[in-house]
Design a protein around this motif. Structure first.
Motif, PDB file in Angstrom:
ATOM      1  N   SER A 147      -9.356  -4.672   7.683  1.00  0.00           N
ATOM      2  CA  SER A 147     -10.632  -3.993   7.935  1.00  0.00           C
ATOM      3  C   SER A 147     -10.924  -3.825   9.423  1.00  0.00           C
ATOM      4  CB  SER A 147     -11.776  -4.761   7.267  1.00  0.00           C
ATOM      5  OG  SER A 147     -11.843  -6.090   7.755  1.00  0.00           O
ATOM      6  N   ASP A 148     -10.195  -4.566  10.277  1.00  0.00           N
ATOM      7  CA  ASP A 148     -10.419  -4.467  11.727  1.00  0.00           C
ATOM      8  C   ASP A 148      -9.537  -3.429  12.403  1.00  0.00           C
ATOM      9  OD1 ASP A 148     -12.346  -6.395  11.637  1.00  0.00           O
ATOM     10  OD2 ASP A 148     -11.053  -8.036  12.283  1.00  0.00           O
ATOM     11  N   LEU A 149      -8.562  -2.865  11.669  1.00  0.00           N
ATOM     12  CA  LEU A 149      -7.669  -1.879  12.283  1.00  0.00           C
ATOM     13  C   LEU A 149      -8.433  -0.629  12.702  1.00  0.00           C
ATOM     14  CD1 LEU A 149      -4.402  -1.920  10.127  1.00  0.00           C
ATOM     15  CD2 LEU A 149      -4.730  -2.825  12.435  1.00  0.00           C
ATOM     16  N   LYS A 150      -7.994  -0.056  13.828  1.00  0.00           N
ATOM     17  CA  LYS A 150      -8.595   1.164  14.341  1.00  0.00           C
ATOM     18  C   LYS A 150      -7.487   2.153  14.724  1.00  0.00           C
ATOM     19  CE  LYS A 150     -12.696  -1.120  16.231  1.00  0.00           C
ATOM     20  NZ  LYS A 150     -13.516  -1.369  17.444  1.00  0.00           N
ATOM     21  N   PRO A 151      -7.767   3.460  14.618  1.00  0.00           N
ATOM     22  CA  PRO A 151      -6.773   4.446  15.068  1.00  0.00           C
ATOM     23  C   PRO A 151      -6.341   4.171  16.505  1.00  0.00           C
ATOM     24  CG  PRO A 151      -8.534   5.534  13.875  1.00  0.00           C
ATOM     25  CD  PRO A 151      -8.962   4.102  14.038  1.00  0.00           C
ATOM     26  N   GLY A 152      -5.032   4.258  16.730  1.00  0.00           N
ATOM     27  CA  GLY A 152      -4.476   3.964  18.046  1.00  0.00           C
ATOM     28  C   GLY A 152      -3.858   2.591  18.142  1.00  0.00           C
ATOM     29  N   ASP A 153      -4.196   1.679  17.212  1.00  0.00           N
ATOM     30  CA  ASP A 153      -3.566   0.360  17.217  1.00  0.00           C
ATOM     31  C   ASP A 153      -2.059   0.505  17.011  1.00  0.00           C
ATOM     32  OD1 ASP A 153      -5.923  -1.002  17.606  1.00  0.00           O
ATOM     33  OD2 ASP A 153      -6.241  -1.473  15.493  1.00  0.00           O
ATOM     34  N   ILE A 154      -1.276  -0.250  17.789  1.00  0.00           N
ATOM     35  CA  ILE A 154       0.186  -0.201  17.674  1.00  0.00           C
ATOM     36  C   ILE A 154       0.633  -1.174  16.596  1.00  0.00           C
ATOM     37  CG2 ILE A 154       2.381  -0.404  18.889  1.00  0.00           C
ATOM     38  CD1 ILE A 154       0.606   1.791  19.980  1.00  0.00           C
ATOM     39  N   LEU A 155       1.343  -0.668  15.592  1.00  0.00           N
ATOM     40  CA  LEU A 155       1.768  -1.482  14.465  1.00  0.00           C
ATOM     41  C   LEU A 155       3.284  -1.439  14.322  1.00  0.00           C
ATOM     42  CD1 LEU A 155      -0.871  -0.424  11.768  1.00  0.00           C
ATOM     43  CD2 LEU A 155      -0.997  -2.314  13.408  1.00  0.00           C
ATOM     44  N   GLU A 156       3.860  -2.595  13.962  1.00  0.00           N
ATOM     45  CA  GLU A 156       5.280  -2.690  13.622  1.00  0.00           C
ATOM     46  C   GLU A 156       5.384  -2.938  12.128  1.00  0.00           C
ATOM     47  OE1 GLU A 156       8.614  -6.110  13.995  1.00  0.00           O
ATOM     48  OE2 GLU A 156       7.882  -5.364  15.933  1.00  0.00           O
ATOM     49  N   ILE A 157       6.198  -2.123  11.454  1.00  0.00           N
ATOM     50  CA  ILE A 157       6.304  -2.168   9.998  1.00  0.00           C
ATOM     51  C   ILE A 157       7.712  -2.564   9.589  1.00  0.00           C
ATOM     52  CG2 ILE A 157       5.925  -0.931   7.847  1.00  0.00           C
ATOM     53  CD1 ILE A 157       3.446  -0.961   9.610  1.00  0.00           C
ATOM     54  N   SER A 158       7.796  -3.572   8.717  1.00  0.00           N
ATOM     55  CA  SER A 158       9.058  -3.899   8.054  1.00  0.00           C
ATOM     56  C   SER A 158       8.862  -3.651   6.566  1.00  0.00           C
ATOM     57  CB  SER A 158       9.442  -5.361   8.293  1.00  0.00           C
ATOM     58  OG  SER A 158      10.656  -5.680   7.636  1.00  0.00           O
ATOM     59  N   GLY A 159       9.859  -3.069   5.921  1.00  0.00           N
ATOM     60  CA  GLY A 159       9.721  -2.790   4.500  1.00  0.00           C
ATOM     61  C   GLY A 159      10.889  -2.002   3.963  1.00  0.00           C
ATOM     62  N   TYR A 160      10.675  -1.330   2.835  1.00  0.00           N
ATOM     63  CA  TYR A 160      11.710  -0.467   2.273  1.00  0.00           C
ATOM     64  C   TYR A 160      11.076   0.733   1.587  1.00  0.00           C
ATOM     65  CZ  TYR A 160      10.921  -4.417  -0.924  1.00  0.00           C
ATOM     66  OH  TYR A 160      10.353  -5.450  -1.650  1.00  0.00           O
ATOM     67  N   PHE A 161      11.919   1.733   1.345  1.00  0.00           N
ATOM     68  CA  PHE A 161      11.434   3.037   0.908  1.00  0.00           C
ATOM     69  C   PHE A 161      11.443   3.133  -0.614  1.00  0.00           C
ATOM     70  CE2 PHE A 161      12.952   3.596   5.199  1.00  0.00           C
ATOM     71  CZ  PHE A 161      11.962   4.384   5.775  1.00  0.00           C
ATOM     72  N   ASN A 162      10.418   3.825  -1.153  1.00  0.00           N
ATOM     73  CA  ASN A 162      10.378   4.040  -2.591  1.00  0.00           C
ATOM     74  C   ASN A 162      11.042   5.369  -2.948  1.00  0.00           C
ATOM     75  OD1 ASN A 162       8.499   6.077  -2.046  1.00  0.00           O
ATOM     76  ND2 ASN A 162       6.738   4.883  -2.730  1.00  0.00           N
ATOM     77  N   ALA A 163      10.961   5.734  -4.218  1.00  0.00           N
ATOM     78  CA  ALA A 163      11.653   6.942  -4.686  1.00  0.00           C
ATOM     79  C   ALA A 163      11.047   8.212  -4.112  1.00  0.00           C
ATOM     80  CB  ALA A 163      11.623   6.986  -6.217  1.00  0.00           C
ATOM     81  N   ASP A 164       9.810   8.125  -3.595  1.00  0.00           N
ATOM     82  CA  ASP A 164       9.144   9.281  -3.015  1.00  0.00           C
ATOM     83  C   ASP A 164       9.324   9.364  -1.504  1.00  0.00           C
ATOM     84  OD1 ASP A 164       8.036   9.956  -5.584  1.00  0.00           O
ATOM     85  OD2 ASP A 164       6.576   8.341  -5.282  1.00  0.00           O
ATOM     86  N   GLY A 165      10.132   8.470  -0.943  1.00  0.00           N
ATOM     87  CA  GLY A 165      10.381   8.481   0.490  1.00  0.00           C
ATOM     88  C   GLY A 165       9.299   7.813   1.310  1.00  0.00           C
ATOM     89  N   GLU A 166       8.318   7.183   0.639  1.00  0.00           N
ATOM     90  CA  GLU A 166       7.258   6.471   1.351  1.00  0.00           C
ATOM     91  C   GLU A 166       7.729   5.061   1.686  1.00  0.00           C
ATOM     92  OE1 GLU A 166       3.396   8.434  -0.867  1.00  0.00           O
ATOM     93  OE2 GLU A 166       4.633   6.969  -1.923  1.00  0.00           O
ATOM     94  N   LEU A 167       7.258   4.554   2.812  1.00  0.00           N
ATOM     95  CA  LEU A 167       7.657   3.232   3.274  1.00  0.00           C
ATOM     96  C   LEU A 167       6.660   2.194   2.787  1.00  0.00           C
ATOM     97  CD1 LEU A 167       9.465   1.376   4.995  1.00  0.00           C
ATOM     98  CD2 LEU A 167       8.065   2.002   6.977  1.00  0.00           C
ATOM     99  N   TYR A 168       7.118   1.275   1.947  1.00  0.00           N
ATOM    100  CA  TYR A 168       6.278   0.161   1.508  1.00  0.00           C
ATOM    101  C   TYR A 168       6.430  -0.979   2.508  1.00  0.00           C
ATOM    102  CZ  TYR A 168       4.982  -4.136  -0.874  1.00  0.00           C
ATOM    103  OH  TYR A 168       4.441  -5.356  -1.174  1.00  0.00           O
ATOM    104  N   ALA A 169       5.306  -1.451   3.023  1.00  0.00           N
ATOM    105  CA  ALA A 169       5.326  -2.485   4.056  1.00  0.00           C
ATOM    106  C   ALA A 169       5.334  -3.873   3.430  1.00  0.00           C
ATOM    107  CB  ALA A 169       4.118  -2.345   4.979  1.00  0.00           C
ATOM    108  N   THR A 170       6.382  -4.618   3.700  1.00  0.00           N
ATOM    109  CA  THR A 170       6.400  -6.034   3.325  1.00  0.00           C
ATOM    110  C   THR A 170       5.759  -6.888   4.414  1.00  0.00           C
ATOM    111  OG1 THR A 170       8.617  -6.278   4.271  1.00  0.00           O
ATOM    112  CG2 THR A 170       8.471  -5.766   1.919  1.00  0.00           C
ATOM    113  N   ARG A 171       5.705  -6.341   5.635  1.00  0.00           N
ATOM    114  CA  ARG A 171       5.069  -7.036   6.759  1.00  0.00           C
ATOM    115  C   ARG A 171       4.550  -6.006   7.757  1.00  0.00           C
ATOM    116  NH1 ARG A 171       6.520  -8.973  11.950  1.00  0.00           N
ATOM    117  NH2 ARG A 171       5.479 -10.929  12.510  1.00  0.00           N
ATOM    118  N   ILE A 172       3.347  -6.263   8.284  1.00  0.00           N
ATOM    119  CA  ILE A 172       2.766  -5.429   9.335  1.00  0.00           C
ATOM    120  C   ILE A 172       2.315  -6.344  10.464  1.00  0.00           C
ATOM    121  CG2 ILE A 172       1.030  -3.711   9.937  1.00  0.00           C
ATOM    122  CD1 ILE A 172       0.756  -3.050   6.988  1.00  0.00           C
TER     123      ILE A 172
END
Length: 566
Positions: A147-172
């Motif tokens: 709830s504290d995230l704001k546009p412009g925040d730098i995020l690192e995403i680890s995860g894997y892709f689903n059948a639709d090509g979207e990235l599911y985040a296991t860690r942010i």
């Protein structure tokens, strides 16, 4: 010592006690057999780190005393650079018990790093550099709350892709400074003349890039690649990258090689023919299932698979664990711990902990090697999981925290036993009163009477409240699921944060979405309620807005409330 040796010693003792002696040599002792050494199998693994002590991946505890650890930015990394929730590639040996082993190498690459464009807290989606990221209750969060995230925040995403090509985040993880941008996705719109291609709508200029694991001439639409570029190299929707790395699965395996893999089912043809993380999977009559059966296998189902390759290069699954979505959540002090059964009890509800449960200590103790044995009665924990077919509560995530006496406890689960403005949730009786806030099926604030008219057994509900004299009193109750029987509406609820890109007479463009306002829309500026006229006189391009309302299939948002945050 063998039985034969024992009998020889007894006979000698009897003779000595009688004054007799023996001139013959004593019978030779039979040597004690050397215990057989446990066998191990060389195994390659791709999966999520769920805990440390040493490293838990895909239900196996790997020793890391002699492990070479590398990351994308550090060839000389160590285990301390790894965190719960990271997707890693591991090679090592798994012991005969199937739950322990030794890791020879562990490598970590993040899939995405960049500034957040927008977030929808109801749809559980984040947009970064045009890429859609999915998250849920099992996603590990580092250095922030959603709830504290704001546009412009730098995020690192680890995860894997689903059948639709979207990235599911296991860690942010939230970064504290602008760093190198990284994007992994599939190439579209390749232009070899201008040396550009697109990754989910973001234009990539590779004219000055170096290529890893392939050459520029091999570029093709549909390839999965990962690119790197400096933050300053992003301008007007074009990222000039310094590196393009091929991320296609090109593993070479011999028949009988072992492989553990985790991810979403893609390229689904049938329950006996599909892919996970780019690896072709088949099953047979001997495949063992956990938390489901073959009928549950379909596109976008998340699974963990252990198997071995056949002569055709397909992975024959020996074991498949079906990962269920979180449908129950509870916070509170531990009342009981059973190490033998691997269970903990909170608010009278028992959860089973296993070697697949994500474990993290966020209390002041900050134990890195954290497991069930480190817990004590009275520890404050957050548990998330699901109910299996036998009615057991299976914990998929457990987090120890510091207890805040004034903090609200959260429960989430399916409702039962609705009666007299109360109901049961996760086995806990929840009462409501005149101070309880209610949010109905369409996201609107409703009265207690209207809420209980809408509420039905088996609805997914989230509750915030406090335990007062052994009674759980709700401060806020929210129906989480949509009304699937309402065929007249194609709109979905949204809780959207984004940046104003255009201000029109009666609408806004916010992070790519047209935003309309209803006649009853409410407006706030920096937590202060303002009139519609005041809001429209203040709002400007580059302002950050938090919007609650509905979003249609074309992405148009109709706002019920808008808050401007300076």
């Amino acid at each position: 010592m063998s039985n034969r040796s024992i009998l020889s010693l007894i006979a000698a003792a009897i003779l000595t006690g009688c004054g007799g002696s023996s001139t013959s040599d004593p019978a030779p002792e039979t040597p004690t057999p050397t215990p057989s050494q446990p066998t191990s199998t060389i195994t390659a693994t791709t999966g999520v780190i769920t805990g440390f002590g040493s490293v838990f991946v895909n239900g196996v505890e790997y020793e890391t005393d002699a492990t070479t650890v590398t990351t994308d930015d550090n060839d000389g990394a160590s285990e301390t650079n790894l965190q719960v929730g990271m997707v890693v590639n591991l090679s090592g040996e798994v012991n005969e018990d199937g739950t322990t082993g030794d890791a020879n190498t562990i490598h970590y690459d993040e899939q995405l790093k960049g500034p957040m464009d927008s977030i929808d807290l109801f749809a559980n989606t984040i947009i970064i550099l045009g890429q859609t990221i999915l998250f849920d209750d099992l996603t590990s969060l580092e250095n922030f709350i959603l709830s504290d995230l704001k546009p412009g925040d730098i995020l690192e995403i680890s995860g894997y892709f689903n059948a639709d090509g979207e990235l599911y985040a296991t860690r942010i993880e939230k970064e504290n400074e602008q760093t190198q941008l990284k994007i992994q996705a599939r190439i579209t719109s390749l232009d070899t003349v201008n040396k550009t291609f697109e990754l989910n709508g973001l234009t990539i200029d590779y004219s000055s890039a170096t290529f890893k694991d392939f050459v520029e001439a091999d570029l093709a639409d549909g390839q999965q690649v990962r690119v790197k570029g400096e933050y300053s190299a992003l301008d007007a929707g074009v990222l000039v990258v310094s590196e393009v790395k091929l991320k296609e699965k090109n593993e070479n395996h011999d028949e009988g090689d072992n492989r553990h893999v985790e991810g979403f089912i893609t390229d689904f043809e049938s329950s006996s023919s599909f892919k996970v993380d780019g690896i072709a999977i088949i099953i047979d009559d001997n495949t063992e299932f956990k938390y489901g059966d073959a009928s549950a296998l379909m596109a976008n189902v998340r699974v963990k698979i252990k198997g071995e390759f056949n002569a055709d290069g397909a992975l024959l699954a020996k074991k498949i664990r079906i990962e269920h979505k979180t449908n129950l959540s509870i916070e509170g002090a531990i009342e009981a711990i059973n190490l033998e059964l691997s269970t903990v009890t909170v608010l009278g509800v028992e959860f089973e902990i296993n070697n697949q449960t994500k474990m993290k200590d966020e209390s002041d103790d900050d134990e890195r090697f954290f497991d069930l044995a480190d817990l004590a009665i009275g520890d404050y924990v957050e548990l998330k999981g699901f109910v299996d077919s036998e009615g057991k509560n299976i914990a998929t995530k457990m987090k120890r925290e510091n207890e805040d006496e004034n903090a609200e406890t959260e429960l989430k689960g399916k409702v039962s036993n609705i009666e007299n403005f109360s109901f049961s949730l996760v086995g806990v009786t929840v009462t409501t009163d005149a101070n309880t806030q209610f949010e109905g099926t369409n996201g609107d604030d409703v009265s207690q009477a209207v809420f209980f008219e809408q509420l039905e057994n088996d609805m997914l509900v989230e509750v915030k409240g406090q335990l007062i004299d052994s009674i759980f009193v709700a401060l806020k109750v929210e129906i989480e699921e949509h009304d699937d029987d309402d065929d007249d509406s194609n709109d979905n609820r949204t809780e959207f944060k984004g940046v104003v890109e255009a201000v029109n007479e009666d609408s806004l463009l916010v992070s790519g979405h047209q935003v309309l306002t209803s006649q009853t829309a409410k407006f706030k500026v920096d937590d202060e309620r303002v009139s519609a006229e005041q809001f429209w006189s203040i709002v400007a391009i580059d302002d950050q807005l938090e919007i609650k309302g509905t979003i249609d299939q074309q992405g148009v948002i109709t706002a019920k409330s808008i808050e401007l945050e300076h």
